[in-house]
Design an enzyme around this catalytic site. Structure first.
Site, PDB file in Angstrom:
ATOM      1  N   CYS A  37       0.854  -1.188   0.000  1.00 57.84           N
ATOM      2  CA  CYS A  37       0.000   0.000   0.000  1.00 57.84           C
ATOM      3  C   CYS A  37       0.889   1.237   0.000  1.00 57.84           C
ATOM      4  CB  CYS A  37      -0.918   0.000   1.224  1.00 57.84           C
ATOM      5  SG  CYS A  37      -0.042   0.194   2.786  1.00 57.84           S
ATOM      6  N   GLU A 152       0.174  -0.308  16.266  1.00 62.39           N
ATOM      7  CA  GLU A 152      -0.682   0.809  15.859  1.00 62.39           C
ATOM      8  C   GLU A 152      -1.654   1.182  16.967  1.00 62.39           C
ATOM      9  OE1 GLU A 152      -4.339   1.829  12.877  1.00 62.39           O
ATOM     10  OE2 GLU A 152      -2.855   0.394  12.130  1.00 62.39           O
TER      11      GLU A 152
END
Length: 357
Positions: A37, A152
């Site tokens: 990505c 995260e």
């Protein structure tokens, strides 16, 4: 770089052909989009540019992205991966990974006099800003949907620790305690299963009817697109091979989604040499995809292996086109500009339209 070898003798294509229990033609359905990505590409390029500009060692907190091949390749080039800032010599160069960090980690790096490059994915940074905005300006309590312990989630939680509750999944909803049920908003880890996240939101809203939505989706476009692609091909497959590492949340989700949407079998591998050829005995149609931190070269190795076992040219199944490219971190852009480089704005190598916790 060489990939790790599997300590066993692979059965020959002829042996597997003799053991196969189907008559249909052998097919490969190749999911698109797949792989890198824009956020992953930006982070990896940032580390590569740091090596070029400053030379080794370049330190990276945690893994820059969750992929063994990427980490091992960068290690060979002079990158040193550390768990915490106190492992970096004072004055050293430290890159924060694509998963993001808390303000406390940045403060720790500053206290040690470290030069830092923030390679946090811009889509993760967006969630960080939401966490700060909704807790400081609007006085909301955040229900953060994600996997406790994932880097995260730790980073996002660290932006508003006194006003955030982590929700691992729908099974935890009944145990949640909140200070004010009328001042709630949900945010999420960017690499979750879309279906599971929405199931969690639905259960949360049943319990807390005034739960607010974030202004835009937190689950990133790449995660959603890769899951949509595998949902498209899974019903036709006897086997889905997901290329991606075990600590890659979005890769693990792809395997789960493939099974949920009809694949007879789904397996995850880091490298082609981890594919067990006995999986082919009942697999006339094989689906192939890869997580958002996986270089395309690893997918091509799997396709070459399948070709050796008689599977035809892959049929690419495209469900979306991706052309997003993020700017490099500002620290790298500044260094490149000072070094006389003209094109420093775009972060990421060119990719085909079918390639990108």
């Amino acid at each position: 770089m060489p990939t790790p070898q599997v300590p066993r003798q692979r059965r020959s294509p002829e042996e597997i052909a003799a053991a196969q229990r189907f008559q249909e033609p052998k097919r490969v359905l190749l999911a698109a989009p797949r792989g890198y990505c824009a956020g992953v590409d930006r982070a990896v390029v940032a580390v590569e540019k740091a090596l070029e500009q400053y030379g080794p060692p370049v330190y990276v907190r945690k893994e820059i992205v969750h992929n063994r091949h990427v980490v091992d390749t960068l290690t060979e080039k002079g990158v040193v991966f550390v768990e915490e800032t106190d492992e970096v010599p004072e004055g050293g160069l430290l890159v924060f990974s694509a998963h993001g960090v808390s303000p406390a980690v940045k403060a720790s790096a500053a206290d040690r006099g470290l030069q830092t490059i923030d390679a946090t994915c811009p889509l993760v940074t967006k969630v960080h800003r939401e966490a700060v905005r909704f807790t400081t300006k609007d006085d909301f309590h955040i229900l953060l949907i994600g996997h406790d312990g994932h880097e995260e989630v730790e980073g996002t939680y660290g932006h508003a620790p006194q006003n955030t509750t982590i929700v691992n999944g729908p099974w935890e909803v009944d145990q949640i305690e909140v200070p004010d049920p009328d001042k709630l908003i949900w945010l999420s880890q960017t690499t979750l299963s879309v279906d599971e996240a929405m199931e969690t939101v639905q259960k949360l809203r049943q319990r807390f009817p005034n739960l607010q939505d974030p202004p835009s989706d937190d689950i990133c476009y790449a995660t959603s697109n890769r899951q949509a692609a595998i949902k498209k091909i899974a019903p036709e497959t006897d086997l889905v091979i997901v290329v991606g590492s075990a600590n890659s949340s979005n890769s693990v989700r792809l395997k789960e989604v493939a099974k949920e949407y009809g694949a007879t079998r789904a397996e995850r591998v880091d490298f082609a040499n981890q594919v067990d050829e006995s999986w082919f005995e009942d697999a006339a149609t094989i689906g192939v995809t890869s997580g958002a931190s996986v270089p395309e070269v690893l997918v091509q190795e799997v396709l070459r292996l399948l070709a050796e076992y008689g599977y035809g040219d892959p049929e690419e199944v495209v469900t979306a086109e991706e052309d997003i490219v993020f700017s490099l971190p500002k620290e790298i852009r500044k260094a490149l500009k000072e070094a006389g480089h003209d094109d420093v704005g775009r972060g990421g190598r060119k990719r085909s339209a079918c390639s990108t916790s």
